[in-house]
Design an enzyme around this catalytic site. Structure first.
Site, PDB file in Angstrom:
ATOM      1  N   ASP A  36       0.801  -1.060   0.092  1.00  0.00           N
ATOM      2  CA  ASP A  36       0.336  -0.278   0.416  1.00  0.00           C
ATOM      3  C   ASP A  36       0.880   1.552  -0.228  1.00  0.00           C
ATOM      4  O   ASP A  36       1.779   1.202   0.638  1.00  0.00           O
ATOM      5  CB  ASP A  36      -0.978   0.118   1.043  1.00  0.00           C
ATOM      6  CG  ASP A  36      -2.179   1.412   0.826  1.00  0.00           C
ATOM      7  OD1 ASP A  36      -3.181   0.691   1.298  1.00  0.00           O
ATOM      8  OD2 ASP A  36      -1.975   1.893   1.126  1.00  0.00           O
ATOM      9  N   ASN A  92     -12.703  -3.406   2.745  1.00  0.00           N
ATOM     10  CA  ASN A  92     -13.882  -2.280   3.198  1.00  0.00           C
ATOM     11  C   ASN A  92     -14.489  -2.183   1.666  1.00  0.00           C
ATOM     12  O   ASN A  92     -14.389  -1.985   0.996  1.00  0.00           O
ATOM     13  CB  ASN A  92     -13.126  -0.712   3.210  1.00  0.00           C
ATOM     14  CG  ASN A  92     -11.534  -0.658   3.940  1.00  0.00           C
ATOM     15  OD1 ASN A  92     -12.051  -0.969   5.092  1.00  0.00           O
ATOM     16  ND2 ASN A  92     -11.083  -0.157   4.106  1.00  0.00           N
ATOM     17  N   GLN A  99     -13.951   2.562   1.275  1.00  0.00           N
ATOM     18  CA  GLN A  99     -13.795   2.046   0.238  1.00  0.00           C
ATOM     19  C   GLN A  99     -13.088   3.093  -0.476  1.00  0.00           C
ATOM     20  O   GLN A  99     -14.720   4.093  -0.806  1.00  0.00           O
ATOM     21  CB  GLN A  99     -14.653   1.085  -0.106  1.00  0.00           C
ATOM     22  CG  GLN A  99     -13.834   0.745  -1.424  1.00  0.00           C
ATOM     23  CD  GLN A  99     -14.608  -0.589  -2.696  1.00  0.00           C
ATOM     24  OE1 GLN A  99     -16.127  -0.527  -2.345  1.00  0.00           O
ATOM     25  NE2 GLN A  99     -14.492  -0.903  -2.966  1.00  0.00           N
ATOM     26  N   VAL A 101     -11.212   2.947  -3.443  1.00  0.00           N
ATOM     27  CA  VAL A 101     -10.930   2.063  -5.209  1.00  0.00           C
ATOM     28  C   VAL A 101     -11.721   1.210  -5.165  1.00  0.00           C
ATOM     29  O   VAL A 101     -11.694   0.102  -4.988  1.00  0.00           O
ATOM     30  CB  VAL A 101      -9.394   1.624  -4.607  1.00  0.00           C
ATOM     31  CG1 VAL A 101      -8.637   1.306  -6.665  1.00  0.00           C
ATOM     32  CG2 VAL A 101      -8.081   2.532  -4.575  1.00  0.00           C
ATOM     33  N   HIS A 105     -10.106  -5.554  -3.563  1.00  0.00           N
ATOM     34  CA  HIS A 105      -8.884  -5.490  -2.708  1.00  0.00           C
ATOM     35  C   HIS A 105      -8.867  -5.907  -1.548  1.00  0.00           C
ATOM     36  O   HIS A 105      -9.814  -5.492  -0.553  1.00  0.00           O
ATOM     37  CB  HIS A 105      -7.937  -3.904  -2.737  1.00  0.00           C
ATOM     38  CG  HIS A 105      -8.558  -3.141  -2.543  1.00  0.00           C
ATOM     39  ND1 HIS A 105      -9.805  -2.265  -2.806  1.00  0.00           N
ATOM     40  CD2 HIS A 105      -8.534  -2.780  -1.709  1.00  0.00           C
ATOM     41  CE1 HIS A 105      -9.728  -1.361  -2.587  1.00  0.00           C
ATOM     42  NE2 HIS A 105      -9.604  -0.863  -0.920  1.00  0.00           N
ATOM     43  N   HIS A 107      -6.829  -5.843   2.262  1.00  0.00           N
ATOM     44  CA  HIS A 107      -5.343  -5.412   3.086  1.00  0.00           C
ATOM     45  C   HIS A 107      -5.081  -6.353   4.115  1.00  0.00           C
ATOM     46  O   HIS A 107      -6.196  -7.059   4.580  1.00  0.00           O
ATOM     47  CB  HIS A 107      -6.527  -4.099   4.437  1.00  0.00           C
ATOM     48  CG  HIS A 107      -6.974  -3.367   3.027  1.00  0.00           C
ATOM     49  ND1 HIS A 107      -6.110  -1.498   2.740  1.00  0.00           N
ATOM     50  CD2 HIS A 107      -7.854  -2.487   2.201  1.00  0.00           C
ATOM     51  CE1 HIS A 107      -6.646  -0.805   2.283  1.00  0.00           C
ATOM     52  NE2 HIS A 107      -7.912  -1.987   2.240  1.00  0.00           N
TER      53      HIS A 107
HETATM   54  P1  AMP Z   1      -9.695   1.289   0.521  1.00  0.00           P
HETATM   55  O1  AMP Z   1      -9.747   2.660   1.541  1.00  0.00           O
HETATM   56  O2  AMP Z   1      -9.753   0.186   1.123  1.00  0.00           O
HETATM   57  O3  AMP Z   1     -10.543   0.939  -0.905  1.00  0.00           O
HETATM   58  O4  AMP Z   1      -7.870   0.975  -0.221  1.00  0.00           O
HETATM   59  C1  AMP Z   1      -7.477   1.786  -1.113  1.00  0.00           C
HETATM   60  C2  AMP Z   1      -5.784   1.570  -0.579  1.00  0.00           C
HETATM   61  O5  AMP Z   1      -5.397   1.864  -1.707  1.00  0.00           O
HETATM   62  C3  AMP Z   1      -5.694   2.931   0.238  1.00  0.00           C
HETATM   63  O6  AMP Z   1      -4.460   1.889   1.131  1.00  0.00           O
HETATM   64  C4  AMP Z   1      -4.678   4.008  -0.517  1.00  0.00           C
HETATM   65  O7  AMP Z   1      -3.251   3.545   0.261  1.00  0.00           O
HETATM   66  C5  AMP Z   1      -4.017   2.360  -1.208  1.00  0.00           C
HETATM   67  N1  AMP Z   1      -3.375   3.169  -2.366  1.00  0.00           N
HETATM   68  C6  AMP Z   1      -3.719   4.422  -3.615  1.00  0.00           C
HETATM   69  N2  AMP Z   1      -3.309   4.828  -4.373  1.00  0.00           N
HETATM   70  C7  AMP Z   1      -2.231   3.323  -4.726  1.00  0.00           C
HETATM   71  C8  AMP Z   1      -1.328   3.014  -5.099  1.00  0.00           C
HETATM   72  N3  AMP Z   1      -1.199   3.911  -6.641  1.00  0.00           N
HETATM   73  N4  AMP Z   1      -0.420   2.010  -4.965  1.00  0.00           N
HETATM   74  C9  AMP Z   1      -0.634   1.569  -4.208  1.00  0.00           C
HETATM   75  N5  AMP Z   1      -1.634   1.883  -3.140  1.00  0.00           N
HETATM   76  C10 AMP Z   1      -2.133   2.577  -3.725  1.00  0.00           C
END
Ligand code: AMP
Ligand code: ZN
Length: 119
Positions: A36, A92, A99, A101, A105, A107
């Site tokens: 991450d 999430n 959430q 993204v 995914h 974590h």
């Molecule tokens: P969520 O909030 O559960 O959707 O998690 C999305 C995660 O993606 C967050 O913890 C971000 O820090 C992570 N994230 C966003 N952009 C990138 C990236 N380019 N490379 C790695 N992790 C990322």
């Protein structure tokens, strides 16, 4: 079912395709894992399916086998990161749950004591 096409506007699809760089720790046939970018623990790895689904519920509905693969990959990451049996797996789902993204995914968090309940 045929896996859905990668979405050009999806950050994690772009990581799968190699268009956006990532610190990849595991690359399998159906899943990849990468660190991450904003780690919340000493180990914070994201495990994703290469197919695009918005969340874990959609993945479970359309590619249940890939859900098993995600958990198997998480176990491998925990092992390779030296987490033993002390880690947390989080999905999430939905903006109100944190959430950001909308490509499934998981974590994988570990390397420090983790509090409960989460924020
Ligand atoms: P969520 O909030 O559960 O959707 O998690 C999305 C995660 O993606 C967050 O913890 C971000 O820090 C992570 N994230 C966003 N952009 C990138 C990236 N380019 N490379 C790695 N992790 C990322
Ligand atoms: Zn995607």
């Amino acid at each position: 079912m045929t896996p859905p096409a990668a979405k050009d506007d999806c950050l994690f699809c772009r990581i799968v395709k190699g268009e956006v760089p990532a610190d990849v720790v595991h690359a399998g046939e159906t899943t990849i894992a990468f660190r991450d970018i904003n780690p919340q623990a000493p180990t914070h790895v994201l495990v994703i399916p290469s197919s695009h689904y918005a969340n874990i519920a959609e993945l479970a509905q359309w590619e249940p086998g890939a859900v098993t693969e995600l958990f198997a990959t998480a176990a491998e990451v925990a092992e390779s990161e030296g987490l033993g049996d002390q880690y947390r797996l989080v999905f999430n789902t939905g903006a109100e749950a944190g959430q950001a993204v909308f490509h499934t995914h998981m974590h994988v968090l570990g390397g420090r004591p983790l509090n409960w309940p989460p924020g």
